[in-house]
Design a protein around this motif. Structure first.
Motif, PDB file in Angstrom:
ATOM      1  N   ASN A 154    -100.745   9.224 -96.248  1.00 37.51           N
ATOM      2  CA  ASN A 154    -100.881   9.762 -97.595  1.00 37.51           C
ATOM      3  C   ASN A 154     -99.553   9.667 -98.337  1.00 37.51           C
ATOM      4  O   ASN A 154     -98.495   9.972 -97.767  1.00 37.51           O
ATOM      5  N   PRO A 155     -99.579   9.236 -99.618  1.00 32.70           N
ATOM      6  CA  PRO A 155     -98.340   9.121-100.391  1.00 32.70           C
ATOM      7  C   PRO A 155     -97.904  10.454-100.983  1.00 32.70           C
ATOM      8  O   PRO A 155     -98.720  11.346-101.233  1.00 32.70           O
ATOM      9  N   LEU A 156     -96.600  10.592-101.196  1.00 29.64           N
ATOM     10  CA  LEU A 156     -96.013  11.797-101.788  1.00 29.64           C
ATOM     11  C   LEU A 156     -94.742  11.381-102.504  1.00 29.64           C
ATOM     12  O   LEU A 156     -94.055  10.443-102.067  1.00 29.64           O
ATOM     13  N   THR A 157     -94.405  12.056-103.601  1.00 21.34           N
ATOM     14  CA  THR A 157     -93.213  11.672-104.358  1.00 21.34           C
ATOM     15  C   THR A 157     -92.018  12.585-104.110  1.00 21.34           C
ATOM     16  O   THR A 157     -91.007  12.481-104.789  1.00 21.34           O
ATOM     17  N   ASP A 158     -92.101  13.474-103.121  1.00 21.69           N
ATOM     18  CA  ASP A 158     -90.991  14.368-102.797  1.00 21.69           C
ATOM     19  C   ASP A 158     -90.135  13.747-101.693  1.00 21.69           C
ATOM     20  O   ASP A 158     -90.128  14.198-100.544  1.00 21.69           O
TER      21      ASP A 158
ATOM     22  N   VAL B 215     -90.269  30.100 -85.230  1.00 24.56           N
ATOM     23  CA  VAL B 215     -90.741  28.959 -86.024  1.00 24.56           C
ATOM     24  C   VAL B 215     -91.103  29.407 -87.441  1.00 24.56           C
ATOM     25  O   VAL B 215     -90.800  28.715 -88.426  1.00 24.56           O
ATOM     26  N   ALA B 216     -91.733  30.574 -87.562  1.00 22.21           N
ATOM     27  CA  ALA B 216     -92.072  31.098 -88.890  1.00 22.21           C
ATOM     28  C   ALA B 216     -90.810  31.358 -89.709  1.00 22.21           C
ATOM     29  O   ALA B 216     -90.740  31.026 -90.898  1.00 22.21           O
ATOM     30  N   ASN B 217     -89.796  31.933 -89.070  1.00 25.49           N
ATOM     31  CA  ASN B 217     -88.519  32.158 -89.756  1.00 25.49           C
ATOM     32  C   ASN B 217     -87.822  30.836 -90.076  1.00 25.49           C
ATOM     33  O   ASN B 217     -87.174  30.714 -91.120  1.00 25.49           O
ATOM     34  N   ALA B 218     -87.959  29.870 -89.184  1.00 24.32           N
ATOM     35  CA  ALA B 218     -87.346  28.564 -89.412  1.00 24.32           C
ATOM     36  C   ALA B 218     -87.939  27.873 -90.635  1.00 24.32           C
ATOM     37  O   ALA B 218     -87.236  27.194 -91.380  1.00 24.32           O
ATOM     38  N   MET B 219     -89.245  28.052 -90.862  1.00 22.85           N
ATOM     39  CA  MET B 219     -89.866  27.465 -92.038  1.00 22.85           C
ATOM     40  C   MET B 219     -89.241  28.034 -93.305  1.00 22.85           C
ATOM     41  O   MET B 219     -89.016  27.294 -94.284  1.00 22.85           O
ATOM     42  N   GLN B 220     -88.933  29.319 -93.298  1.00 26.24           N
ATOM     43  CA  GLN B 220     -88.262  29.932 -94.446  1.00 26.24           C
ATOM     44  C   GLN B 220     -86.829  29.409 -94.580  1.00 26.24           C
ATOM     45  O   GLN B 220     -86.317  29.216 -95.682  1.00 26.24           O
ATOM     46  N   GLU B 221     -86.199  29.167 -93.450  1.00 22.70           N
ATOM     47  CA  GLU B 221     -84.840  28.611 -93.451  1.00 22.70           C
ATOM     48  C   GLU B 221     -84.844  27.212 -94.067  1.00 22.70           C
ATOM     49  O   GLU B 221     -83.970  26.859 -94.863  1.00 22.70           O
ATOM     50  N   ILE B 222     -85.830  26.416 -93.675  1.00 19.55           N
ATOM     51  CA  ILE B 222     -85.967  25.081 -94.252  1.00 19.55           C
ATOM     52  C   ILE B 222     -86.204  25.172 -95.757  1.00 19.55           C
ATOM     53  O   ILE B 222     -85.611  24.417 -96.538  1.00 19.55           O
ATOM     54  N   ARG B 223     -87.075  26.089 -96.159  1.00 14.13           N
ATOM     55  CA  ARG B 223     -87.359  26.255 -97.592  1.00 14.13           C
ATOM     56  C   ARG B 223     -86.093  26.585 -98.369  1.00 14.13           C
ATOM     57  O   ARG B 223     -85.827  25.998 -99.424  1.00 14.13           O
TER      58      ARG B 223
ATOM     59  N   ASP C 118     -82.259  20.323-103.329  1.00 17.87           N
ATOM     60  CA  ASP C 118     -83.144  19.582-104.241  1.00 17.87           C
ATOM     61  C   ASP C 118     -84.194  20.535-104.811  1.00 17.87           C
ATOM     62  O   ASP C 118     -85.340  20.544-104.366  1.00 17.87           O
ATOM     63  N   PRO C 119     -83.805  21.351-105.793  1.00 13.69           N
ATOM     64  CA  PRO C 119     -84.741  22.352-106.326  1.00 13.69           C
ATOM     65  C   PRO C 119     -85.887  21.725-107.106  1.00 13.69           C
ATOM     66  O   PRO C 119     -85.675  20.997-108.066  1.00 13.69           O
ATOM     67  N   ARG C 120     -87.107  21.979-106.654  1.00 14.72           N
ATOM     68  CA  ARG C 120     -88.310  21.543-107.346  1.00 14.72           C
ATOM     69  C   ARG C 120     -89.492  22.243-106.696  1.00 14.72           C
ATOM     70  O   ARG C 120     -89.381  22.820-105.618  1.00 14.72           O
ATOM     71  N   GLU C 121     -90.650  22.171-107.349  1.00 13.09           N
ATOM     72  CA  GLU C 121     -91.855  22.771-106.790  1.00 13.09           C
ATOM     73  C   GLU C 121     -92.388  21.895-105.658  1.00 13.09           C
ATOM     74  O   GLU C 121     -92.545  20.693-105.799  1.00 13.09           O
ATOM     75  N   ARG C 122     -92.639  22.514-104.513  1.00 18.25           N
ATOM     76  CA  ARG C 122     -93.228  21.788-103.382  1.00 18.25           C
ATOM     77  C   ARG C 122     -93.980  22.779-102.502  1.00 18.25           C
ATOM     78  O   ARG C 122     -93.585  23.934-102.383  1.00 18.25           O
ATOM     79  N   ASP C 123     -95.040  22.319-101.891  1.00 22.12           N
ATOM     80  CA  ASP C 123     -95.854  23.160-101.020  1.00 22.12           C
ATOM     81  C   ASP C 123     -95.453  22.891 -99.577  1.00 22.12           C
ATOM     82  O   ASP C 123     -95.933  21.947 -98.945  1.00 22.12           O
ATOM     83  N   LEU C 124     -94.579  23.734 -99.037  1.00 23.11           N
ATOM     84  CA  LEU C 124     -94.075  23.519 -97.693  1.00 23.11           C
ATOM     85  C   LEU C 124     -95.091  23.854 -96.605  1.00 23.11           C
ATOM     86  O   LEU C 124     -94.815  23.659 -95.422  1.00 23.11           O
ATOM     87  N   SER C 125     -96.260  24.343 -97.001  1.00 20.54           N
ATOM     88  CA  SER C 125     -97.305  24.591 -96.009  1.00 20.54           C
ATOM     89  C   SER C 125     -98.132  23.338 -95.721  1.00 20.54           C
ATOM     90  O   SER C 125     -98.983  23.350 -94.838  1.00 20.54           O
ATOM     91  N   SER C 126     -97.881  22.249 -96.437  1.00 22.88           N
ATOM     92  CA  SER C 126     -98.658  21.029 -96.231  1.00 22.88           C
ATOM     93  C   SER C 126     -98.176  20.296 -94.978  1.00 22.88           C
ATOM     94  O   SER C 126     -97.122  20.595 -94.411  1.00 22.88           O
ATOM     95  N   SER C 127     -98.953  19.317 -94.548  1.00 24.89           N
ATOM     96  CA  SER C 127     -98.699  18.681 -93.257  1.00 24.89           C
ATOM     97  C   SER C 127     -97.377  17.930 -93.202  1.00 24.89           C
ATOM     98  O   SER C 127     -96.773  17.822 -92.131  1.00 24.89           O
ATOM     99  N   ALA C 128     -96.899  17.412 -94.337  1.00 25.03           N
ATOM    100  CA  ALA C 128     -95.636  16.672 -94.341  1.00 25.03           C
ATOM    101  C   ALA C 128     -94.467  17.552 -93.945  1.00 25.03           C
ATOM    102  O   ALA C 128     -93.457  17.053 -93.421  1.00 25.03           O
TER     103      ALA C 128
END
Length: 335
Positions: A183-187, A222-230, A237-247
């Motif tokens: 699947n393509p993505l522009t982020d 892992v849950a805390n790490a996801m917030q760390e990544i966010r 690179d500030p922009r809107e992105r859905d970090l819950s997606s598979s990418a």
């Protein structure tokens, strides 16, 4: 790009992910592959027996589709796409054979989930700077996907990210086959930084498992790490992105939990008392998270993002901090 003539693909690298990508591309009727590997012995073996003796050796590589090359310039000559599938720590040396002229007019695909250590740059930024490839002609391959499952033809999913919509869409179509959906993505930057950081997290998961922590602790980490990544990705690179997606989340989960995760394996060895050097020698594979921990630590000096998990891994790997003590100290930061 035209579909009437074969797409010419150069694959650079001889490891498991490079081999898996060659297998995927062999599924396409309109593709011709030139494959550069460092090892002369592996090249000779592939020409004779049509499989890579060092990685994913059960994968058959069609001689009608795949030509192996000793020289990198021969591999990229006339290519429409050049796929880099070398560990980030070692990508600079073979690429010295090329100049910006060799890559002119080609699309560059990074299958590398790491950063170039000497300059702490993403591979895409390094390619754009050194070889003058336009950013819209560069894309990255992200998971969640392990090469070992591609070899077994288990249903897999890839994300192709680029700043250029057409580049992402075209390559996603090219690499989609009967057992892979792309699947393509522009982020571009969000996907690439998240892929770099998930290797650090997987390494942390391996460390905790090696010490003796259970699934409960790892799930919270892992849950805390996801917030760390966010926090980090938003800072760079500030922009809107859905970090819950598979990418993003999917790639993190498969790397953190899979039996095939070399970063998790490397961390597990560190947690069980191996030195970094001993773990590297025994694995005989590259754990990108080791180099990524240093690169992200260095970058964060300019951003000041709160990243206790990344910093704990950095101290264990580069300052010889005791893994058990670091994980004990990490408890107070987890929620």
């Amino acid at each position: 790009m035209s579909t009437s003539s074969p797409e010419k693909i150069a694959v650079v690298g001889g490891g498991s992910w490079a081999t898996a990508l060659v297998k995927i591309l062999c599924e396409q009727p309109q593709v011709q592959i030139r494959w550069w590997l460092r090892s002369a012995e592996d090249i000779a073996h592939i020409r004779t027996y049509h499989h890579n003796p060092s990685y994913l050796s059960d994968v058959y590589l069609s001689p009608k589709k795949v030509k192996v090359c000793e020289k990198l310039r021969d591999a990229v000559k006339g290519a429409d796409y050049v796929i880099l599938a070398i560990p980030a720590a070692f990508v600079q040396e073979p690429m010295q054979e090329l100049t910006s002229e060799h890559l002119r007019g080609k699309r560059l695909v990074s299958a590398i989930k790491g950063m170039v250590p000497d300059c702490n740059q993403l591979v895409t930024d390094w390619v754009e700077r050194v070889f003058e490839v336009p950013l819209d002609d560069i894309c990255v391959i992200a998971g969640p996907c392990h090469a070992e499952e591609v070899a077994l033809e288990k249903q897999s999913y890839l994300t192709i990210a680029s700043t250029g919509q057409s580049c992402a869409e075209d390559f996603a179509r090219l690499i989609t086959c009967r057992f892979v959906t792309a699947n393509p993505l522009t982020d571009l930057y969000g996907v690439e930084y998240a892929a770099v950081m998930k290797n650090i997290v997987a390494l942390a998961c391996g460390i905790t498992h090696g010490i003796g922590y259970g699934d409960n602790f790892q799930a919270v980490m892992v849950a805390n790490a996801m917030q760390e990544i966010r926090r980090f990705v938003t800072a760079v690179d500030p922009r809107e992105r859905d970090l819950s997606s598979s990418a993003y989340l999917g790639d993190l989960l498969v790397t953190a939990y899979s039996q095939f995760s070399r970063n998790r394996l490397f961390g597990n060895m560190i947690g069980r008392g191996y030195s970094v050097k001993a773990a590297q020698l025994e694995m005989k594979m590259i754990a990108e998270g080791y180099y990524a921990a240093n690169s992200i630590h260095s970058m964060n000096k300019n951003h000041g993002v709160d990243m206790p998990i990344t910093e704990a891994v950095y101290r264990i790997l580069y300052q010889r901090a005791a893994p058990a003590q670091e994980m004990e100290a990490l408890k107070k930061y987890l929620k």
